[in-house]
Design a protein around this motif. Structure first.
Motif, short mmCIF file in Angstrom:
data_model
loop_
_atom_site.label_atom_id
_atom_site.label_comp_id
_atom_site.label_asym_id
_atom_site.label_seq_id
_atom_site.Cartn_x
_atom_site.Cartn_y
_atom_site.Cartn_z
N ASP A 38 0.73 -1.02 -0.15
CA ASP A 38 -0.02 0.07 0.01
C ASP A 38 0.82 1.12 0.02
N LYS A 39 1.82 1.17 0.85
CA LYS A 39 3.03 2.35 0.84
C LYS A 39 3.55 2.48 -0.58
N LYS A 40 3.97 1.47 -1.33
CA LYS A 40 4.35 1.62 -2.64
C LYS A 40 3.45 2.13 -3.43
N ARG A 41 2.31 1.86 -3.48
CA ARG A 41 1.22 2.25 -4.22
C ARG A 41 1.01 3.70 -4.30
N LYS A 42 1.06 4.22 -2.86
CA LYS A 42 0.68 5.70 -2.74
C LYS A 42 2.00 6.41 -3.45
N GLN A 43 3.29 5.88 -3.44
CA GLN A 43 4.35 6.51 -3.82
C GLN A 43 4.35 6.48 -5.27
N LEU A 44 3.67 5.58 -6.00
CA LEU A 44 3.62 5.51 -7.42
C LEU A 44 2.53 6.61 -7.72
N TRP A 45 1.56 7.00 -7.18
CA TRP A 45 0.60 7.83 -7.34
C TRP A 45 1.11 9.06 -7.20
N ARG A 46 1.93 9.22 -6.36
CA ARG A 46 2.59 10.65 -6.16
C ARG A 46 3.44 10.78 -6.97
N ARG A 186 2.89 3.95 -15.15
CA ARG A 186 1.51 3.51 -15.30
C ARG A 186 1.19 2.12 -15.29
N SER A 187 2.32 1.20 -15.98
CA SER A 187 2.10 0.04 -15.96
C SER A 187 2.39 -0.70 -14.76
N ASN A 188 3.29 -0.28 -14.01
CA ASN A 188 3.58 -0.60 -12.65
C ASN A 188 2.16 -0.58 -11.77
N ILE A 189 1.62 0.91 -11.86
CA ILE A 189 0.42 1.01 -10.86
C ILE A 189 -0.54 0.13 -11.21
N GLU A 193 -2.33 -2.71 -8.64
CA GLU A 193 -3.72 -2.61 -8.48
C GLU A 193 -4.50 -3.87 -8.81
N ASN A 194 -4.09 -4.46 -9.89
CA ASN A 194 -4.92 -5.81 -10.39
C ASN A 194 -4.45 -6.84 -9.37
N TYR A 195 -3.19 -6.95 -8.83
CA TYR A 195 -3.07 -7.98 -7.86
C TYR A 195 -3.63 -7.85 -6.43
N LEU A 196 -3.79 -6.60 -6.12
CA LEU A 196 -4.58 -6.31 -4.73
C LEU A 196 -6.11 -6.61 -5.05
N ARG A 197 -6.53 -5.96 -6.25
CA ARG A 197 -8.05 -6.56 -6.54
C ARG A 197 -8.41 -8.05 -6.67
N LYS A 198 -7.64 -8.90 -7.56
CA LYS A 198 -7.81 -10.21 -7.68
C LYS A 198 -7.64 -10.98 -6.65
N LYS A 199 -6.84 -10.55 -5.71
CA LYS A 199 -6.62 -11.37 -4.65
C LYS A 199 -7.44 -10.87 -3.22
N HIS A 200 -8.40 -9.96 -3.61
CA HIS A 200 -9.28 -9.49 -2.58
C HIS A 200 -8.59 -9.01 -1.24
#
Length: 247
Positions: A38-46, A186-189, A193-200
């Motif tokens: 989650d921290k890595k995802r926020k960093q990618l968004w920033r 964008r590919s990393n994001i 996100e697909n990994y977190l969504r598919k694994k619920h």
């Protein structure tokens, strides 16, 4: 000494972990990995937001937008600067694909087009410090107390009392700049996100970050507005004594 007590003695003697301790360590390590993702995802968004904007050589129109502007007599009056500064804080914008700003609504089985309503911004009591209204600007607002059907409580908001000072203006919505894109970023994001969504895993991350998945703020009830049952928490004997009359 029974088998269970001897097993606990051996675990303490050799520093071994029980099954529950091992399971707890696995869950704790898994939660740390989720928080790091989650921290890595926020960093990618920033990083994506920090790319900035790029001006277009050929701007194009995408629909229409409608905003409030000063009336002609107010714009040429003595308090034009005061109302112009106030309008920047309470102005709202609506976008539409058509210039009429209508919406479809079913009336007696038929779909008709009705005009969309647009109001000036209204503030709740906790938003006043954020907006930073001056004392003179706050005098132009009326305190309104209403009953919220969603939260089942009374709420208070501040409504602008002189909306006649402004009129609506429709103008083309011109796109003059677009946000810069990085394909690898964008590919990393998307991959994360697909990994977190598919694994619920979104609910688990929300629970670790906020302490709960659900927002219970809408479950607040005003005790004065609830309809209590008069016979609740009373025994049958008391009910008969109060409501049964012997003739």
């Amino acid at each position: 000494m029974n088998a269970k007590s001897s097993e606990s003695v051996l675990l303490l003697q050799y520093g071994l972990k029980t099954y529950r301790q091992k399971r707890r360590a696995v869950v704790k390590d898994r939660d740390k990995q989720l928080l790091s993702l989650d921290k890595k995802r926020k960093q990618l968004w920033r990083e994506e937001r920090a790319l900035g904007w790029e001006e277009l050589k050929h701007p194009y129109q995408r629909g229409w937008k409608r905003t409030f502007v000063l009336r002609e007599d107010i714009a040429t009056g003595k308090k034009s600067s005061f109302y112009r500064n106030l309008l920047q804080k309470i102005n709202t914008v609506q976008h539409s694909s058509s210039k009429n700003f209508t919406k479809k609504k079913r009336v007696r089985g038929k779909k008709v087009h009705k005009p969309r309503e647009q109001k000036l911004r209204e503030f709740y009591d906790y938003e006043l410090d954020r907006v930073r209204l001056s004392q003179a600007e706050l005098m132009l607002f009326t305190k309104l107390i209403y009953y919220s059907q969603q939260r089942k409580i009374f709420r208070m908001k501040y409504v602008f009392s002189e909306p006649w000072c402004f009129v609506l203006k429709v103008e083309p919505n011109m796109i003059t700049k677009v946000q810069k894109h990085d394909s690898s970023l964008r590919s990393n994001i998307v991959q994360l996100e697909n990994y977190l969504r598919k694994k619920h895993l979104e609910d688990r991350i929300t629970k670790l970050r906020n302490g709960s998945v659900h927002w219970w703020g809408y479950k607040i009830y005003d005790l004065k507005q609830r309809d209590f049952n008069a016979l609740r928490n009373q025994t049958l004997t008391n009910i008969l004594d109060q409501h049964w009359y012997n003739e």
